[in-house]
Design an enzyme around this catalytic site. Structure first.
Site, PDB file in Angstrom:
ATOM      1  N   SER A  24       0.795  -1.230   0.000  1.00 29.03           N
ATOM      2  CA  SER A  24       0.000   0.000   0.000  1.00 29.03           C
ATOM      3  C   SER A  24       0.821   1.271   0.000  1.00 29.03           C
ATOM      4  O   SER A  24       0.464   2.245  -0.674  1.00 29.03           O
ATOM      5  CB  SER A  24      -0.955   0.005   1.199  1.00 29.03           C
ATOM      6  OG  SER A  24      -0.247  -0.176   2.409  1.00 29.03           O
ATOM      7  N   ASP A 238      -3.765   6.998  10.256  1.00 28.24           N
ATOM      8  CA  ASP A 238      -3.856   5.562  10.550  1.00 28.24           C
ATOM      9  C   ASP A 238      -2.552   4.968  11.081  1.00 28.24           C
ATOM     10  O   ASP A 238      -2.500   3.809  11.475  1.00 28.24           O
ATOM     11  CB  ASP A 238      -4.339   4.781   9.327  1.00 28.24           C
ATOM     12  CG  ASP A 238      -3.343   4.790   8.164  1.00 28.24           C
ATOM     13  OD1 ASP A 238      -2.204   5.285   8.325  1.00 28.24           O
ATOM     14  OD2 ASP A 238      -3.726   4.324   7.072  1.00 28.24           O
ATOM     15  N   HIS A 241       0.318   4.283   7.060  1.00 31.54           N
ATOM     16  CA  HIS A 241       0.735   4.936   5.819  1.00 31.54           C
ATOM     17  C   HIS A 241       1.300   6.315   6.117  1.00 31.54           C
ATOM     18  O   HIS A 241       1.114   6.851   7.208  1.00 31.54           O
ATOM     19  CB  HIS A 241      -0.456   5.036   4.865  1.00 31.54           C
ATOM     20  CG  HIS A 241      -1.101   3.725   4.585  1.00 31.54           C
ATOM     21  ND1 HIS A 241      -2.350   3.390   5.059  1.00 31.54           N
ATOM     22  CD2 HIS A 241      -0.643   2.634   3.919  1.00 31.54           C
ATOM     23  CE1 HIS A 241      -2.657   2.163   4.679  1.00 31.54           C
ATOM     24  NE2 HIS A 241      -1.631   1.677   3.988  1.00 31.54           N
TER      25      HIS A 241
END
Length: 362
Positions: A24, A238, A241
């Site tokens: 990601s 979060d 990231h």
């Protein structure tokens, strides 16, 4: 016709190609802002999926998102921009990026990924895999072969590790993938460094910061392999990231590390420009929060150095599965009953900072 599609023909030694892969954070998860849309014409990206603004297997101006049309800002964006600022004006930069959110490193191992991907049950990940023909390694390889007809492969960038960079097998699998690419693309491994980026650091609240020791160790085992620091690269909310500015800083770090490995003189120029622009400072102090925990069956006893407001339970793919609201306690117990039977990360938040610890309920 897809707007922005570019068709190149003869191989150009001054067209530098970089292969980017991972999960990601390589795909990019942060908002694309106005400054990110101003892209030099010499910075291009190869479309590795189809989309409204891209056509598979063709070059386009490297306007984010680079990885897929449904991705966001990532480290490759400002990696290329930073290089463009210091390389000779006759040099172009091209990115070939394939990334699958939450994937283990084995999804890029051509000798075992088919069986593993066939067992994948998460709908959101299957949607991403479908865009890559359910074989991310093959898609990276096939797009790299097309790109290599126009330019020269100069480096490989990896940002992956939140899922499984905790043991020697991760390191060995990554090295195998690099060797597979080298053999199939026939590039000189002494001239094409592998750059491996750190994940969000634990002192910034990064829930997978404990992967960084394994990531940092890889350079001790393999030649022409370099670790890219995430110091000063702050996370998004979060804590898995990076923020938009965090990705920009990480991209600059990738570029500088590449130049340090391949062209020390250009590295000096790059470093001076980054310092002059104020990109050498950490934007936020480290947290002093510490956690001591002891597990007894399905109960976790915790002693914190500061009152804890809440505890988020996060899977290694980045999903928050439960939140404990504490209201400010330094000593407390958490029940682990009902949590997923897998590896989990606990993110403890005080008024002044965050700290993490992991548990294995498998």
């Amino acid at each position: 016709m897809v707007m922005g599609t570019l068709h190149l023909h003869a191989q150009d030694q001054n067209f530098w190609i970089f292969l980017c892969f991972g999960q990601s954070n390589m795909a990019g998860q942060a908002p694309i802002e106005a400054q990110d849309l101003m892209v030099n014409d010499r910075y291009l990206s190869m479309a590795t999926t189809d989309g409204a603004d891209r056509q598979l297997g063709t070059w386009r101006k490297a306007v984010p998102p680079l990885c897929r049309a449904d991705a966001h800002l990532g480290p490759a964006d400002w990696f290329g921009r930073t290089l463009i600022d210091v390389v000779p004006e006759n040099v172009r930069i091209g990115i070939v990026s394939v990334a699958v959110e939450g994937c283990p490193i084995t999804f890029f191992d051509k000798d075992q990924n088919a069986e593993l991907i066939a067992k994948e049950e998460r709908d959101w990940m299957n949607g991403i895999l479908d865009q890559y023909g359910r074989d991310p390694y093959e898609r990276l390889l096939s797009m790299a072969k097309i790109a290599a007809k126009d330019g020269v492969i100069k480096g490989i960038l990896l940002h992956q590790g939140e899922t499984d960079a905790y043991n020697d097998q991760w390191r060995k699998t990554l090295r195998k993938i690099y060797r597979d690419l080298q053999q199939e693309l026939r590039f000189d491994s002494t001239a094409v460094p592998l750059l491996v980026g750190e994940v969000v650091r634990g002192e910034y609240g990064g829930i997978c910061g404990h992967a960084n020791p394994t990531i940092n160790d890889i350079a001790n085992h393999y030649p022409n392999t370099y670790v890219v620091s995430s110091e000063g690269c702050l996370p998004s909310d979060d804590n898995l990231h990076f923020s938009s500015e965090g990705y920009r800083q990480l991209g600059r770090h990738y570029a500088l590390r590449y130049l340090e490995a391949t062209n020390p003189q250009l590295a000096d120029v790059c470093r001076q420009k980054l310092v002059a622009a104020g990109h050498d400072q950490i934007s936020e102090p480290s947290s002093n929060l510490t956690i001591q925990s002891e597990r007894n069956g399905m109960t976790l006893s915790v002693v914190a150095s500061e009152p804890i407001v809440k505890v988020d339970v996060v899977s290694f793919s980045g999903q928050t599965v439960k939140t404990f609201t504490l209201g400010g306690k330094k000593e407390f117990e958490l029940t682990l009953k009902g949590l997923p039977k897998e590896k989990l990360v606990l993110v403890f938040q005080s008024a002044n900072g965050k700290a993490t610890t992991d548990i294995n309920l498998q």
